[in-house]
Design a protein around this motif. Structure first.
Motif, PDB file in Angstrom:
ATOM      1  N   LEU A   1       0.886  -1.445   0.112  1.00  0.00           N
ATOM      2  CA  LEU A   1       0.107   0.110  -0.051  1.00  0.00           C
ATOM      3  C   LEU A   1       0.586   1.159   0.099  1.00  0.00           C
ATOM      4  O   LEU A   1       0.733   2.243  -0.759  1.00  0.00           O
ATOM      5  CB  LEU A   1      -1.068  -0.088   1.007  1.00  0.00           C
ATOM      6  N   PHE A   2       1.814   1.132   0.675  1.00  0.00           N
ATOM      7  CA  PHE A   2       2.866   2.320   0.843  1.00  0.00           C
ATOM      8  C   PHE A   2       3.491   2.765  -0.374  1.00  0.00           C
ATOM      9  O   PHE A   2       3.874   3.757  -0.705  1.00  0.00           O
ATOM     10  CB  PHE A   2       3.710   2.283   2.098  1.00  0.00           C
TER      11      PHE A   2
ATOM     12  N   SER B   1      -4.976   3.900  -5.877  1.00  0.00           N
ATOM     13  CA  SER B   1      -5.533   3.569  -4.539  1.00  0.00           C
ATOM     14  C   SER B   1      -5.487   4.488  -3.597  1.00  0.00           C
ATOM     15  O   SER B   1      -6.071   4.632  -2.363  1.00  0.00           O
ATOM     16  CB  SER B   1      -4.984   2.298  -4.039  1.00  0.00           C
ATOM     17  N   PHE B   2      -4.631   5.562  -3.903  1.00  0.00           N
ATOM     18  CA  PHE B   2      -4.383   6.656  -2.831  1.00  0.00           C
ATOM     19  C   PHE B   2      -5.466   7.672  -2.820  1.00  0.00           C
ATOM     20  O   PHE B   2      -5.813   7.928  -3.888  1.00  0.00           O
ATOM     21  CB  PHE B   2      -3.278   7.324  -2.706  1.00  0.00           C
TER      22      PHE B   2
ATOM     23  N   ASP C   1      -4.523   8.001  10.712  1.00  0.00           N
ATOM     24  CA  ASP C   1      -3.340   8.579  11.438  1.00  0.00           C
ATOM     25  C   ASP C   1      -2.277   8.124  10.794  1.00  0.00           C
ATOM     26  O   ASP C   1      -1.773   6.848  11.261  1.00  0.00           O
ATOM     27  CB  ASP C   1      -3.347   8.326  12.730  1.00  0.00           C
ATOM     28  N   PHE C   2      -1.408   8.776   9.575  1.00  0.00           N
ATOM     29  CA  PHE C   2      -0.520   8.235   8.673  1.00  0.00           C
ATOM     30  C   PHE C   2       0.661   8.354   9.713  1.00  0.00           C
ATOM     31  O   PHE C   2       1.696   7.272   9.287  1.00  0.00           O
ATOM     32  CB  PHE C   2      -0.272   9.194   7.597  1.00  0.00           C
TER      33      PHE C   2
ATOM     34  N   PHE D   1      -9.816   1.117   1.580  1.00  0.00           N
ATOM     35  CA  PHE D   1      -8.642   0.458   1.671  1.00  0.00           C
ATOM     36  C   PHE D   1      -7.460   0.705   2.854  1.00  0.00           C
ATOM     37  O   PHE D   1      -7.114   0.172   3.619  1.00  0.00           O
ATOM     38  CB  PHE D   1      -7.692   0.194   0.366  1.00  0.00           C
ATOM     39  N   ILE D   2      -7.162   2.076   2.747  1.00  0.00           N
ATOM     40  CA  ILE D   2      -6.345   2.753   3.677  1.00  0.00           C
ATOM     41  C   ILE D   2      -6.876   2.554   4.823  1.00  0.00           C
ATOM     42  O   ILE D   2      -6.178   2.368   5.997  1.00  0.00           O
ATOM     43  CB  ILE D   2      -5.773   4.145   3.140  1.00  0.00           C
ATOM     44  N   ARG D   3      -8.135   3.165   5.163  1.00  0.00           N
ATOM     45  CA  ARG D   3      -8.895   3.099   6.448  1.00  0.00           C
ATOM     46  C   ARG D   3      -8.790   1.642   7.007  1.00  0.00           C
ATOM     47  O   ARG D   3      -8.255   1.387   8.157  1.00  0.00           O
ATOM     48  CB  ARG D   3     -10.210   3.436   6.286  1.00  0.00           C
ATOM     49  N   GLU D   4      -8.841   0.602   6.151  1.00  0.00           N
ATOM     50  CA  GLU D   4      -9.043  -0.731   6.829  1.00  0.00           C
ATOM     51  C   GLU D   4      -7.553  -1.082   7.344  1.00  0.00           C
ATOM     52  O   GLU D   4      -7.480  -1.899   8.283  1.00  0.00           O
ATOM     53  CB  GLU D   4      -9.493  -1.886   5.575  1.00  0.00           C
TER      54      GLU D   4
END
Lengths: 593, 711
Positions: free
Chosen positions: A143-144, A208-209, A218-219, B375-378
């Motif tokens: 993801l990152f 996806s971002f 909270d990144f 997605f990021i939230r999950e």
């Protein structure tokens, strides 16, 4: 009589836990630093057996940490790094406030580097432990790697993630460790098997971002996780590469390829997907001999039982075939196809892959190549087509991998309505619904898929009689009865099923008997048949009696289990009904047309 | 020598300047005072040389103290010179008393002296022939330091070395003075030596000196007031004295230790261990750019290194793998319909009881699949779970619910037992309340709501006898003694003792005889018992006699139960409403009744005799009390976990007690074990009414069902 009186909460559960506030006080850290420390060191709160005792009689719910964990944290050297960082921050703040910009800049360039190597070793004593915990690591790093530069995330983190994840994927390709793939609405699921450990990770779909609000994400927390995961993944990669006799950091072997002119080495390194397309150079040449070794031989020693052996052998055979699934095939990816997952999958099953060289670097052959066997297309139509190759949609690759064989391509041609894409992670269990496609996929997939739905259904009913049985009973919504029929013998089921086939069979018997009568003189004795209703009633009665005798301490458990079972069966029936409805409407439409 | 001289001079200078600060004023004043005195003395005739000498000596006088200090300072420096000085000092003291010291003088004064010396030279050369350097103290008057006005009336002013009178010079008169004044150009500089009375002409230098003194200047003309300050000895006190010997040689040579250190550094730099700051910076920068370095952290797959780790680690559970509904192209049945979507939306906000955390979607092709919004939230939530969620090890059940069901023996295994109705005893028109079997097992008696009692033959079902008892028979029990044929029936407030007249006729007649003759009343029964119960013998003429009723016991409250003692002589009756007289024990042979309890024991439900031991059981609403009849005390109290006991039965062995309750339970007490039920069974849906102990326990429920159990 025996010394001073013992105080409460000085031993046992009352003395095992510290609340978070206590932990903060003991460690002399701010909450922020404590959180970071916990993330890096893998410390988490514990659920006590008796919360009231663990909280020393305090009411409410507190976050409790193992006292020993916190004491363990006290000796952690990175705490001092945190303190250094705090001091550094203060110095920078002061320099800024005093308008000493030069000093501030100098201080800001002087990073406090936290070394996490020892923590990796501490949290994962062995390589296998690290592999077992790699799921979250890979998913988050993947993801990152798609992130642009955003606030609260160090600049190099996303590029490092990208590098490490691609290195990992390279190693998976080389070791042919990929087993299952799945396109979900969330992303692409990959499941690989390394050293007998299954690792599943998700690659998000493209773009996806999305910017997130502060309340939602909270990144900084995620970034702390990634900070650790990077180190973990790096070390795993190192060992993985070493076990495959590859150089680490990877070196791309270009010399073997004849079309040198297509490859720009600098470009390759910048464009890392392209690197997936090229084999890595090995440290020694005798890699393949190890690979070719029969994996079943190792089983011979361990397992004595025949059927287990047999199963293991079959499984190993299947996996060996799966590893060479796409070997000898040449794939060309159209530009609308997501390149990264597809190149990864195809290459890990031995295919040769290329794409349009004008779009991205790293393509190995042109579209005009006549030896291309498949072209992956994801558009409704294509004007210029070659006769020598199949034009298939990407789902064909995924379904083929999950079926562990090359599926017929007819259903996946350009513009075709695709068959449903099923999850390979679902195992067939009773009480759970499994769509007919899944059943077809399990048995000789090709044949069943080729046949009509009816056949598939027939097959199902033959294969699992109990299922069929329960279905009819479930219409009455009587799960208990279902249980009984499941437990009772096959014969009784036949008889208890008074609605459907048994009556027919009875009629058959009568006819036969009549025929027999004509032939023979001796009248056959009547078959004494107990009233099925009565039998059922009696069984129900007996079960009720047994239920009454369930021990009191198990009664709640038994009830909840039965409730769960009833719920599952209800869900299953809902899906079944929906399916029937859909099929009816479909056939109706067909009939009218 | 030169050095020391210089040093000395400097020292003196220094002192002078010091003085200048301290004593300047007093010093100059003295001089000024002296001058007019001398002028006055000018009248006396004396040699000018002497005058100057005195003058200088005066000057020196002032310096006397300072000189001594100089000596004290310079003593250490040169002993030889000191000696010389001492010599000279001695000579001078010999020569002259008035001026004690003169050898070392300030420049200016010494010059002045030189002048006087010159003049003295002119006077007598003898002095110089002796090479005496201390001739400047050429004092001829030996009177000493006395005021000269003492000699005013004399012609002389003193005595010379030879003791001759020094005559006053010719004074001359005013005119001479005036003439002198007019003629002598040196008149203004002529002063009179008070000691000798001679006129002394002051030299230019003297005058200059005087002028300088008058104008408050330093007398020495050449003295540089502003010489650069050399601080040989500072005002600050030194900790250590200045050392006479020179520095050691090694203080000029480089240290070996340092050489070692430096060579070490050089070596380190050569080897590249030590870097310059710049090189360090560069390498650091390069390191930053290169990113983290990885190496072989685990040397084998499964061998763990010993190190301190987290205590009792619980690995985080993995996320559930996706099922078909998460597919981008799921089978259609997984998609939500309107109703399900509505439900999902409703449950979206709640945390629990949600089956899917997303809405299944179907896309026709891969290119249409958008990115997943959450997605990021999950992933973030997963991160939170990993570090914030409390972990504990919970055992997961792998059993099926069927495993929890106890295995009951199939009824087939328990055969033979009656499976069909073999005999039905027909005759009662209403509900049968109670039945009893005679001790031989031949007859059966039953009491019913149709206010009748019937006797049956067990084996045939034939009703042998039936009669009305004018009330509902609550309880009927056969006397366990085989020698008598007697049945006790509780009918409302009465207990009927019936001789059923069935079976052996000998026993029947014996029983009649036994009941016919009332025993002599030896004791007076108390009023309390009398009020509670009265015995009534039925006379043979009565109609009841024919029915078989022999004795009637009239109670003051309704009787619920009657139970016999094992021998058949005693029987107990229970009246739940009787309060402290609710239990009565009757003795048949004596026709006597007893009240065993003086206090109420609660709502008594049932009473029983132990079949063998002299124990008496009483079931109150919740508990069962066991009394020893011999010792007359309570032995045990069995505690039931039910609300209301309905019935109680005891095993013929006397070890087990079964208790039926109105809350649909059977409690099984084992008297050898605890006072709590050994087992509680819930088999009926309604309250228990009665059962009979047998190898099979027969249980009779209110619902009219009979359950047979093997224990």
């Amino acid at each position: 009589m025996a010394g001073p009186r013992k105080k409460k909460y000085t031993s046992g559960e009352g003395n095992q836990y510290w609340t978070r506030a206590t932990a903060l006080r003991k460690l002399q850290l701010s909450l922020k630093d404590f959180r970071r420390l916990c993330i890096l060191k893998g410390i988490y709160p514990r659920e006590p057996k008796n919360r009231k005792k663990a909280q020393k009689g305090a009411t409410g719910i507190k976050t409790l940490y193992n006292k020993k964990d916190i004491q363990f944290l006290m000796h952690e050297p990175i705490i001092w790094k945190f303190r250094e960082m705090k001091v550094q921050g203060r110095k920078i703040g002061r320099a800024k406030a005093m308008n000493e910009n030069g000093l501030a800049r100098r201080l800001m360039n002087k990073h406090v580097i936290i070394n996490l190597d020892h923590i990796v070793k501490e949290r994962y004593p062995t390589y296998l432990d690290a592999l077992r915990d790699l799921d979250d690591c890979l998913t988050l790093c993947t993801l990152f790697s798609t992130f642009p530069s955003i606030k609260h995330i160090p600049r190099d983190q996303s590029s490092l993630c990208r590098r490490l994840v691609l290195e990992f994927m390279q190693a998976i390709i080389t070791s042919r460790a990929l087993r299952k793939v799945f396109i979900s609405i969330k992303g692409y699921y990959f499941q690989a098997e390394i050293k007998g450990v299954t690792i599943t990770w998700i690659m998000p779909h493209q773009f996806s971002f999305e910017p997130q609000t502060r309340e939602e994400v909270d990144f900084r927390i995620m970034s702390t996780f990634v900070q650790f995961y990077i180190v973990l993944l790096g070390f795993v990669n190192f060992r993985f590469y070493n076990s495959l006799n590859l150089y680490y950091p990877p070196r791309i072997s270009i010399a073997s390829d004849e079309s040198d002119d297509l490859i720009d080495k600098a470009g390759l390194e910048s464009e890392r997907i392209a690197a997936l397309n090229i084999p890595l150079s090995c440290t020694s040449t005798d890699v393949n001999t190890e690979e070719e070794q029969d994996p079943v031989e190792s089983f011979n020693m361990a397992m004595d039982e025949n059927d287990k052996m047999e199963k293991a052998y079959l499984e190993a055979e299947k996996i060996r075939k799966l590893k060479k699934l796409f070997e000898g095939l040449k794939f060309f990816l159209n530009r609308e196809v997501p390149r990264e997952p597809l190149v990864f999958i195809l290459r890990s099953f031995g295919a040769l892959v290329s794409w349009d060289k004008t779009l991205f670097v790293g393509s190995t052959f042109d579209e005009t190549d006549e030896t291309i066997t498949h072209q992956i297309v994801d558009r409704p139509s294509l004007s210029k087509q070659y006769v020598s190759r199949y034009y298939v949609q990407p789902q064909w690759i995924f379904d083929s991998v999950n079926a562990r064989e090359l599926l017929p391509v007819e259903k996946y041609f350009i513009g075709a309505v695709l068959p449903p894409h099923l999850s390979p992670f679902v195992e067939e269990r009773d009480q759970y619904y499994s769509p007919p496609e899944a059943v077809g996929l399990d048995t000789t997939g090709e044949v069943i898929n080729g046949k009509s739905q009816e056949d598939g259904k027939d097959n199902e009913s033959v294969g699992s009689l109990s299922d069929n049985n329960s279905e009819e009973e479930d219409e009455k919504n009587d799960d208990e009865r279902d249980q009984m029929s499941n437990s009772s013998s096959e014969d009784e089921k036949e008889t208890s099923n008074n609605k459907g086939s048994p009556i027919n069979s009875n009629k058959d018997i009568k006819k036969k008997a009549k025929a027999m009568k004509k032939k023979m003189a001796v009248a056959p004795g009547k078959l004494e048949k107990p009233d099925p209703n009565q039998v059922f009633e009696a069984e129900k009665q007996e079960r009720k009696l047994r239920e009454r005798m369930v021990e009191k301490k198990h009664r709640a458990l038994y009830k909840s289990m039965m409730r769960g079972r009833a719920e599952r069966i209800r869900d299953k029936n809902v899906l079944k009904k929906k399916r029937l409805l859909i099929e009816k409407t479909k056939s109706g439409i067909k009939a009218t047309s | 020598m030169i050095n020391t001289d210089k040093l000395k001079r400097k020292l003196t200078n220094e002192k002078v300047t010091k003085k200048k600060e301290n004593e300047h004023e007093t010093f100059s004043e003295d001089i000024i005072d002296d001058i007019p005195l001398k002028e006055i003395d000018l009248n006396d005739d004396s040699e000018t040389d002497d005058e100057s000498e005195i003058d200088s000596s005066n000057d020196e006088h002032e310096d006397g103290s300072s000189d001594s200090t100089v000596y004290s300072d310079s003593e250490e420096f040169e002993s030889d010179e000191e000696e010389e000085h001492e010599d000279s000092n001695n000579t001078t003291t010999k020569l002259d008393n008035t001026t004690s010291e003169s050898s070392i003088v300030k420049k200016g004064t010494s010059e002045a002296q030189e002048n006087t010396q010159k003049s003295s030279k002119e006077n007598d050369d003898d002095e110089y022939a002796s090479h005496d350097t201390s001739d400047e103290e050429d004092i001829r008057n030996t009177v000493g330091n006395v005021p000269m006005n003492w000699y005013d009336e004399y012609e002389h002013i003193g005595y010379d070395w030879e003791g001759k009178k020094i005559m006053k010079p010719n004074q001359g008169d005013q005119i001479d003075m005036f003439l002198k004044k007019m003629e002598d150009p040196n008149f203004w500089r002529t002063v009179k030596d008070s000691q000798t009375g001679q006129d002394v002409v002051l030299s230019d230098k003297d005058i200059e000196l005087i002028k300088r003194i008058e104008s408050h200047k330093i007398p020495d003309k050449d003295y540089d007031d502003y010489t650069p300050w050399v601080e040989w000895f500072t005002s600050e006190v030194m900790d250590m004295p200045l050392r006479k010997f020179p520095e050691h040689k090694r203080s000029f040579l480089p240290s070996k230790d340092e050489i070692k250190k430096v060579s070490k550094y050089v070596h380190a730099m050569k080897m590249g261990w030590m870097k310059s700051r710049r090189a360090m910076k560069l390498s650091e920068k390069r390191k930053m750019e290169r990113g983290p370095q990885f190496y072989m952290l685990w040397h084998s797959d499964d061998a763990a290194e010993e190190m301190r780790r987290i205590h009792n680690h619980i690995p985080a559970p993995k996320r559930a793998l996706p099922d078909h509904s998460e597919s981008y192209n799921p089978p259609e049945e997984y998609l939500f319909n309107q109703q399900e979507l509505k439900k999902w939306n409703r449950e979206k906000k709640s945390i629990g009881n949600k089956k899917l955390h997303f809405v299944p979607q179907k896309y026709n092709s891969l290119r249409e699949v958008p990115s997943y919004k959450r997605f990021i939230r999950e992933r973030f939530l997963r991160c939170l779970d990993l570090y914030m969620c409390p972990r504990a090890i919970k055992m997961r059940l792998t059993i099926e619910p069927e495993d929890l069901l106890p295995k009951l023996p199939t009824p087939k295994d328990l055969q033979p037992f009656p499976t069909v109705v073999s005999i039905t005893y027909i005759g009662h028109t209403d509900m049968v309340r109670s039945i009893t079997i005679d001790p031989f097992g031949q007859y059966l008696a039953s009491a019913s709501d149709d206010s009748s009692v019937r006797f049956w033959e067990v084996s045939t079902g034939r009703c042998l006898k039936a009669f009305n008892i004018n009330g509902i028979g609550k309880c009927i029990t056969w006397c366990p003694n085989q020698a008598v044929s007697l049945v006790a029936v509780a009918v409302e407030r009465r207990i009927l003792l019936i001789n059923p007249q069935l079976g052996d006729s000998l026993v029947i007649t014996k029983t009649d005889d036994l009941l016919d003759t009332p025993p002599p009343e030896d004791k007076l029964t108390s009023e309390r018992i009398k009020a509670a119960v009265q015995w009534e013998h039925v006379s043979p003429s009565n109609d009841d006699w024919n029915k078989g009723i022999r004795i009637v016991l009239h109670h003051f409250k309704e009787v619920k139960q009657v139970s016999w003692h094992g021998r058949g002589d005693y029987f107990a009756t229970v009246m739940p409403d009787g309060e402290n007289r609710s239990v009565l024990i009757h003795q048949l042979s004596r026709r006597r009744s007893q009240l065993p309890f003086s206090k109420p024991k609660g709502l008594v439900q049932a009473a029983l005799f132990h079949p063998i031991k002299p124990l008496f059981f009483i079931a109150t609403q919740r508990n069962i009390r066991i009394y020893d009849l011999v010792k007359q005390e309570m032995v045990k109290k069995l505690i039931s976990n039910s609300k209301w006991i309905s019935h109680m039965a005891i095993h013929p062995g006397g070890d087990n007690v079964l208790v039926g309750t109105y809350d649909r339970k059977v409690l099984w007490f084992d008297l050898d074990l605890s006072t709590k039920p050994y087992k509680s069974l819930a088999l009926h849906n309604q309250a228990y009414v009665q059962w009979i102990y047998h190898p099979f326990v027969l249980e009779l429920g209110q619902e009219g069902r009979l359950i047979l159990q093997f224990h």
